[in-house]
Write a protein that holds these residues in place. Structure first.
Motif, PDB file in Angstrom:
ATOM      1  N   HIS A 125       0.835  -1.198   0.000  1.00 47.35           N
ATOM      2  CA  HIS A 125       0.000   0.000   0.000  1.00 47.35           C
ATOM      3  C   HIS A 125       0.871   1.250   0.000  1.00 47.35           C
ATOM      4  CE1 HIS A 125      -2.979  -2.877   1.778  1.00 47.35           C
ATOM      5  NE2 HIS A 125      -3.706  -2.300   0.838  1.00 47.35           N
ATOM      6  N   ASP A 126       0.447   2.250  -0.732  1.00 45.89           N
ATOM      7  CA  ASP A 126       1.177   3.515  -0.829  1.00 45.89           C
ATOM      8  C   ASP A 126       0.740   4.414   0.325  1.00 45.89           C
ATOM      9  OD1 ASP A 126       1.620   5.904  -3.589  1.00 45.89           O
ATOM     10  OD2 ASP A 126       2.239   5.981  -1.492  1.00 45.89           O
ATOM     11  N   LEU A 127       1.647   4.669   1.241  1.00 44.17           N
ATOM     12  CA  LEU A 127       1.300   5.442   2.449  1.00 44.17           C
ATOM     13  C   LEU A 127       1.065   6.927   2.184  1.00 44.17           C
ATOM     14  CD1 LEU A 127       3.630   3.667   5.039  1.00 44.17           C
ATOM     15  CD2 LEU A 127       1.162   3.386   4.761  1.00 44.17           C
ATOM     16  N   THR A 157      -5.898   1.772   6.146  1.00 41.18           N
ATOM     17  CA  THR A 157      -6.986   2.732   6.379  1.00 41.18           C
ATOM     18  C   THR A 157      -6.696   3.967   5.564  1.00 41.18           C
ATOM     19  OG1 THR A 157      -7.117   1.947   8.652  1.00 41.18           O
ATOM     20  CG2 THR A 157      -8.266   4.008   8.126  1.00 41.18           C
ATOM     21  N   SER A 196       1.310  -9.077   6.256  1.00 42.07           N
ATOM     22  CA  SER A 196       0.003  -8.566   5.831  1.00 42.07           C
ATOM     23  C   SER A 196      -0.185  -7.182   6.405  1.00 42.07           C
ATOM     24  CB  SER A 196      -1.117  -9.455   6.384  1.00 42.07           C
ATOM     25  OG  SER A 196      -0.821 -10.804   6.197  1.00 42.07           O
ATOM     26  N   GLY A 222      -2.821   6.697   2.929  1.00 43.43           N
ATOM     27  CA  GLY A 222      -3.431   6.177   4.149  1.00 43.43           C
ATOM     28  C   GLY A 222      -2.397   5.595   5.081  1.00 43.43           C
ATOM     29  N   SER A 223      -2.870   5.017   6.172  1.00 45.93           N
ATOM     30  CA  SER A 223      -1.991   4.385   7.156  1.00 45.93           C
ATOM     31  C   SER A 223      -2.186   2.884   7.100  1.00 45.93           C
ATOM     32  CB  SER A 223      -2.350   4.843   8.578  1.00 45.93           C
ATOM     33  OG  SER A 223      -2.573   6.218   8.626  1.00 45.93           O
ATOM     34  N   SER A 224      -1.209   2.143   7.593  1.00 44.54           N
ATOM     35  CA  SER A 224      -1.411   0.697   7.654  1.00 44.54           C
ATOM     36  C   SER A 224      -0.840   0.120   8.927  1.00 44.54           C
ATOM     37  CB  SER A 224      -0.808   0.006   6.427  1.00 44.54           C
ATOM     38  OG  SER A 224       0.596   0.085   6.444  1.00 44.54           O
ATOM     39  N   VAL A 225      -1.484  -0.948   9.374  1.00 47.66           N
ATOM     40  CA  VAL A 225      -0.990  -1.724  10.511  1.00 47.66           C
ATOM     41  C   VAL A 225      -0.406  -2.995   9.910  1.00 47.66           C
ATOM     42  CG1 VAL A 225      -1.603  -2.911  12.627  1.00 47.66           C
ATOM     43  CG2 VAL A 225      -2.805  -0.799  11.983  1.00 47.66           C
ATOM     44  N   PHE A 226       0.864  -3.194  10.096  1.00 52.87           N
ATOM     45  CA  PHE A 226       1.582  -4.282   9.424  1.00 52.87           C
ATOM     46  C   PHE A 226       1.872  -5.422  10.385  1.00 52.87           C
ATOM     47  CE2 PHE A 226       4.013  -6.020   6.069  1.00 52.87           C
ATOM     48  CZ  PHE A 226       5.246  -6.457   6.531  1.00 52.87           C
ATOM     49  N   THR A 227       1.560  -6.638   9.958  1.00 55.33           N
ATOM     50  CA  THR A 227       1.859  -7.823  10.757  1.00 55.33           C
ATOM     51  C   THR A 227       2.793  -8.708   9.968  1.00 55.33           C
ATOM     52  OG1 THR A 227      -0.390  -7.743  11.603  1.00 55.33           O
ATOM     53  CG2 THR A 227       0.858  -9.767  12.020  1.00 55.33           C
ATOM     54  N   SER A 264       2.911   4.429  10.803  1.00 57.93           N
ATOM     55  CA  SER A 264       2.794   3.073  10.260  1.00 57.93           C
ATOM     56  C   SER A 264       4.102   2.305  10.179  1.00 57.93           C
ATOM     57  CB  SER A 264       2.192   3.129   8.838  1.00 57.93           C
ATOM     58  OG  SER A 264       0.985   3.854   8.810  1.00 57.93           O
ATOM     59  N   VAL A 272      -3.297  -4.035   7.333  1.00 58.59           N
ATOM     60  CA  VAL A 272      -4.657  -3.511   7.349  1.00 58.59           C
ATOM     61  C   VAL A 272      -4.528  -2.036   7.007  1.00 58.59           C
ATOM     62  CG1 VAL A 272      -6.705  -3.093   8.725  1.00 58.59           C
ATOM     63  CG2 VAL A 272      -5.323  -5.148   9.136  1.00 58.59           C
ATOM     64  N   THR A 280      -6.639   7.695   4.234  1.00 54.19           N
ATOM     65  CA  THR A 280      -6.728   9.065   4.748  1.00 54.19           C
ATOM     66  C   THR A 280      -7.515   9.849   3.736  1.00 54.19           C
ATOM     67  OG1 THR A 280      -4.499   8.881   5.632  1.00 54.19           O
ATOM     68  CG2 THR A 280      -5.387  11.103   5.405  1.00 54.19           C
TER      69      THR A 280
END
Lengths: 131, 131, 131, 131
Positions: free
Chosen positions: C99-101, D109, D105, C104-109, D62, D107, D111
């Motif tokens: 994803h291009d930050l 969101t 992975s 937006g924001s991302s939570v990465f696992t 992030s 998630v 902006t």
């Protein structure tokens, strides 16, 4: 991108005085084949390379079918439909282009330019060329 | 990457028989300055461009200080420290290199190659060159 | 390359156990339009983006239609002809994707990997996938 | 470019209200080692990655040390000299940045943006940041 010039470059000047040169390029990546334990040609990608203005003039006089060249530019993937047939054209609008010295030597003669080619203007050149 | 050859290319052959050519390249991006309403030179990035084997031989005979060229290759950012001074060198190991036909014409003569240069082998060439 | 995910990603596993995820990507360049004195969207290029193995599994669970992503990989331009129709497909085999930050924001696992995906093996994956 | 985030991202806002986030990135190429008949890490290149405006805000929230990311942007190679010491800094001004889904992975969101970041304006942002 690097590749082999597959067709004789075609050169023309539009009614508005815009020089255009284009040719087909066969570009393939080398990949290491473990089974044969050596580098082999991967798949070949085919592109139509188009150049404008000073680059078109110099390319017309310097590039021949069979030459190995390098190209940098903008990729254009376009779907077309002329009623009878439809397809997708894959073009590269060249910002720079030159012979790849991996494959030979060249004698370079500088053109005296009053002004360096402008990328943005090349976009509007493309629109002019479409008329 | 495109730019101006800023130093006379140096050519040598190592004890192991590996040809190497290198020179400094000044590469700058053009950017549109809204205040002046025209394209101007952005910042200049300086690189040391190094080539090996057939590309080194052909470059030595074809590339001169002041030429405008295109380069494709691997970027190497290395921190060094020789006791007295320390710094960072930024090099490009060229896979391909050629004159940019935006700036002039060229007469190209093909070299007969028995085998195309292999990218992986160029890595080990670099290691040989360090001896 | 950056762009907008235009279709819901499709995920499948081949008979040989190879995970594949693919979707259509709309990528457009921004260009400065002097007449309007602002940045506008240039032309849109359409690609089919395909990923394999761990990247395919993670993409299937993370990427949705409408997301803005970045992709790096190999371009494949292929002419096809199935008897009735002919055309050209333009695909990107992704080596990396995310994803291009900017958007937006991302939570990465992090996934625990035993072994990093190998580019060369992805070539043979493509051949397996064609069966 | 892909790599490992090697330092905790630092975030600040200048007096002019410009958000900036930066961190060190370790990027290495994989290369095929014929002696071992497998892919191994090539040399590591170190960069300072800097982002501005919305990308800086989203990255700060992030991106963590240890994440694997992809970056696209402008390379800046700068020689500096502060009287006592001199050196070369190698920076990437990010236009896009995101987690590499080869490694996990995410998630995402979105902006809500009123306006997409403009590349040219990022150049003047850099100048503002230098004050």
């Amino acid at each position: 991108m690097s590749g082999l010039v597959a067709t004789t470059p075609r050169h023309l000047v539009t009614q508005d005085g815009l020089p255009i040169t284009s040719f087909r390029l066969a570009a393939s990546h080398r990949r290491f084949d473990r089974a044969q334990n050596k580098w082999v040609d991967g798949e070949t990608n085919w592109f139509t390379v188009t150049s404008f203005r000073q680059l078109a003039i110099n390319s017309a006089g310097s590039v021949s079918k069979g030459d190995r060249i390098m190209v940098a530019g903008k990729l254009r993937v376009r779907d077309w439909d002329n009623g009878e047939r439809a397809g997708t054209s894959v073009e590269v609008e060249a910002d720079s282009l030159g012979h790849d010295l991996c494959w030979g030597s060249s004698v370079f003669t500088r053109t005296v330019l009053t002004r360096e080619p402008e990328p943005e203007e090349e976009v509007s050149d493309k629109e002019l060329a479409a008329k």
